[in-house]
Motif scaffolding. Structure first.
Motif, PDB file in Angstrom:
ATOM      1  N   VAL A   7      12.587  32.596  -8.696  1.00 25.76           N
ATOM      2  CA  VAL A   7      12.017  33.169  -7.596  1.00 25.76           C
ATOM      3  C   VAL A   7      11.955  34.852  -8.150  1.00 25.76           C
ATOM      4  CG1 VAL A   7      12.958  31.929  -5.914  1.00 25.76           C
ATOM      5  CG2 VAL A   7      14.275  33.724  -6.521  1.00 25.76           C
ATOM      6  N   GLY A   8      12.166  35.212  -9.208  1.00 26.76           N
ATOM      7  CA  GLY A   8      11.829  36.496  -9.837  1.00 26.76           C
ATOM      8  C   GLY A   8      12.765  37.407  -9.743  1.00 26.76           C
ATOM      9  N   LEU A  39      21.803  44.174  -1.536  1.00 27.46           N
ATOM     10  CA  LEU A  39      20.442  43.804  -2.016  1.00 27.46           C
ATOM     11  C   LEU A  39      19.323  44.429  -0.903  1.00 27.46           C
ATOM     12  CD1 LEU A  39      20.867  39.826  -2.406  1.00 27.46           C
ATOM     13  CD2 LEU A  39      21.179  41.521  -4.196  1.00 27.46           C
ATOM     14  N   SER A  40      18.245  44.553  -1.460  1.00 25.69           N
ATOM     15  CA  SER A  40      17.025  45.065  -0.791  1.00 25.69           C
ATOM     16  C   SER A  40      16.661  44.018   0.101  1.00 25.69           C
ATOM     17  CB  SER A  40      15.948  45.460  -1.477  1.00 25.69           C
ATOM     18  OG  SER A  40      15.472  44.617  -2.324  1.00 25.69           O
ATOM     19  N   GLY A  41      15.729  44.219   1.185  1.00 23.34           N
ATOM     20  CA  GLY A  41      15.168  43.407   2.171  1.00 23.34           C
ATOM     21  C   GLY A  41      14.468  42.119   1.391  1.00 23.34           C
ATOM     22  N   GLY A  42      13.693  42.725   0.336  1.00 18.56           N
ATOM     23  CA  GLY A  42      12.750  41.857  -0.440  1.00 18.56           C
ATOM     24  C   GLY A  42      13.745  40.772  -1.101  1.00 18.56           C
ATOM     25  N   PRO A  46       3.779  46.399   2.474  1.00 20.38           N
ATOM     26  CA  PRO A  46       2.843  45.787   2.012  1.00 20.38           C
ATOM     27  C   PRO A  46       3.041  45.193   0.607  1.00 20.38           C
ATOM     28  CG  PRO A  46       1.944  47.703   3.066  1.00 20.38           C
ATOM     29  CD  PRO A  46       3.486  47.748   3.002  1.00 20.38           C
ATOM     30  N   ILE A  47       3.515  46.093  -0.182  1.00 19.91           N
ATOM     31  CA  ILE A  47       3.970  45.566  -1.640  1.00 19.91           C
ATOM     32  C   ILE A  47       4.835  44.173  -1.926  1.00 19.91           C
ATOM     33  CG2 ILE A  47       4.595  46.149  -3.918  1.00 19.91           C
ATOM     34  CD1 ILE A  47       3.591  49.091  -3.387  1.00 19.91           C
ATOM     35  N   ALA A  48       5.977  44.640  -0.938  1.00 21.36           N
ATOM     36  CA  ALA A  48       6.984  43.607  -1.180  1.00 21.36           C
ATOM     37  C   ALA A  48       6.514  42.224  -0.431  1.00 21.36           C
ATOM     38  CB  ALA A  48       8.343  44.094  -0.490  1.00 21.36           C
ATOM     39  N   ILE A  96       6.031  38.405  -1.840  1.00 18.77           N
ATOM     40  CA  ILE A  96       6.601  37.116  -1.468  1.00 18.77           C
ATOM     41  C   ILE A  96       5.413  36.019  -1.189  1.00 18.77           C
ATOM     42  CG2 ILE A  96       7.454  36.337   0.817  1.00 18.77           C
ATOM     43  CD1 ILE A  96       9.676  37.561  -1.205  1.00 18.77           C
ATOM     44  N   GLU A  97       4.260  36.706  -0.764  1.00 18.87           N
ATOM     45  CA  GLU A  97       3.136  35.700  -0.601  1.00 18.87           C
ATOM     46  C   GLU A  97       2.835  34.988  -1.785  1.00 18.87           C
ATOM     47  OE1 GLU A  97       1.258  38.686   2.718  1.00 18.87           O
ATOM     48  OE2 GLU A  97       0.624  38.558   0.877  1.00 18.87           O
TER      49      GLU A  97
END
Length: 262
Positions: A132-133, A146-149, A185-187, A191-192
Motif C-alpha cells: 500500500v506504499g 501517522l498522517s490522515g493519508g 486532492p493530492i492525498a 488513495i484512488e
C-alpha cells in the motif's frame, strides 16, 4: 462445438432488501448485484443508506426483509459454511485501534485467529505495508503518529491481510466507505490510484466504493449506482455522466437545489 462455460453467480447480490432504523426506512426493496472482477461505486445524497449497504454486505447488519446473497448463498449460511469468499472493509475514519501499533493493527486478524508465530506475522505485515506504499518502518509506530493519508493506507493493508495457511483460492471482495473523505486532492489521488492498483495486482477480485467525491467516482468506477430514498435511480458508467440528462444525475453531479432529490 464446445460450449462456453456457464456464467458465474454475482459475488454479492441484494434481492428486495429493505432496512429501517426506527420509523425511518433507509432501503426500500433494493436490488443490486456486484459481479466478479467488477469495480462498483455507489453514490447518492447523504442519508440515503449507502453506508448501510456496505454494512449489510459484510454482515454487520441484517436486512428487515429481502435477501443478501454472497456467492449465491444467503449471507449467514455463507459464513457458517466457510465458503471461499473473503470480505474486507475499509471504514471511513480508518477505524484503527489507537492502543495498538501499526503492526498489531494490520496483523490483528492473524494475531487473534491464526497459529502463526509473531515473526511470520510481522513479515506479512511489512509485506502488506509495502503493497500500500508505506515504509515498513512505520510498523512500530502508533496510529496517532501517522498522517490522515497514512492511516487510510494502514486500514487498506489490514483489509487485504490474509492467512497464508488458508487455501489461496478465496475470492476477495473489498468494501470502501468514503476512502478519500477529509483528504486533500493530492492525498485523494494517491488513495484512488491505490484502490485501482490493489485490484490490478490481485489483492482483491472485486470492490465496492461509497463516495461523494467526483474524482473518486470517475477514477475508480467500472459501474456507478445512484441511490435515493432506498432505491437505485440511475445506473451507468463514468463517461456517461456529462451527457446524461437523467434528472437525478444532473441534480446530483451539478449540485443543483431544484430537482427530484429533496
Amino acid at each position: 462445438m464446445s460450449q462456453s462455460p456457464p456464467a458465474r453467480k454475482p459475488i454479492i447480490e441484494f434481492r428486495g432488501v429493505s432496512k429501517s432504523f426506527g420509523t425511518q426506512r433507509i432501503l426500500d426493496g433494493l436490488d443490486l448485484k456486484v459481479h466478479y472482477g467488477e469495480a462498483l461505486v455507489i453514490v447518492g445524497p447523504s442519508g440515503t443508506g449507502k453506508s448501510t449497504i456496505l454494512r449489510l454486505m459484510c454482515g454487520l447488519l441484517e436486512p428487515d426483509s429481502g435477501e443478501v446473497l454472497l456467492g449465491g448463498l444467503p449471507l449467514q449460511a455463507e459464513q457458517l459454511q466457510r465458503k471461499p469468499i473473503q470480505v474486507g472493509m475499509v471504514f471511513q475514519q480508518a477505524a484503527l485501534f489507537d492502543s495498538l501499533t501499526v503492526e498489531e493493527n494490520v496483523g490483528f486478524l492473524l494475531y487473534e485467529h491464526s497459529k502463526l508465530p509473531r515473526t511470520k506475522i510481522g513479515e506479512l505485515v511489512r509485506e502488506k505495508l509495502e503493497m500500500v506504499g508505506l515504509d515498513p518502518v512505520l510498523a512500530r509506530q502508533m496510529p496517532a503518529e501517522l498522517s490522515g493519508g497514512q492511516r487510510k493506507r494502514v486500514s487498506f493493508a489490514r483489509a487485504i491481510m490474509e492467512d497464508p495457511t488458508v487455501p489461496d483460492d478465496e475470492t476477495q471482495l473489498l468494501l470502501y466507505d468514503e476512502p478519500t473523505a477529509g483528504l486533500d486532492p493530492i492525498a485523494s489521488t494517491v488513495i484512488e490510484n491505490l484502490i485501482r492498483s490493489l485490484k490490478q495486482r490481485g489483492s482483491c477480485d472485486s470492490y465496492v466504493v461509497i463516495t461523494h467525491q467526483e474524482t473518486t467516482i470517475r477514477s475508480t468506477a467500472d459501474r456507478i449506482l445512484l441511490i435515493y430514498q432506498g432505491k437505485v435511480r440511475w445506473e451507468g458508467q463514468a463517461p456517461e455522466i456529462d451527457a446524461c440528462q437523467d434528472p437525478y444525475v444532473r441534480q446530483f453531479f451539478d449540485g443543483k437545489i431544484d430537482g427530484p432529490i429533496q
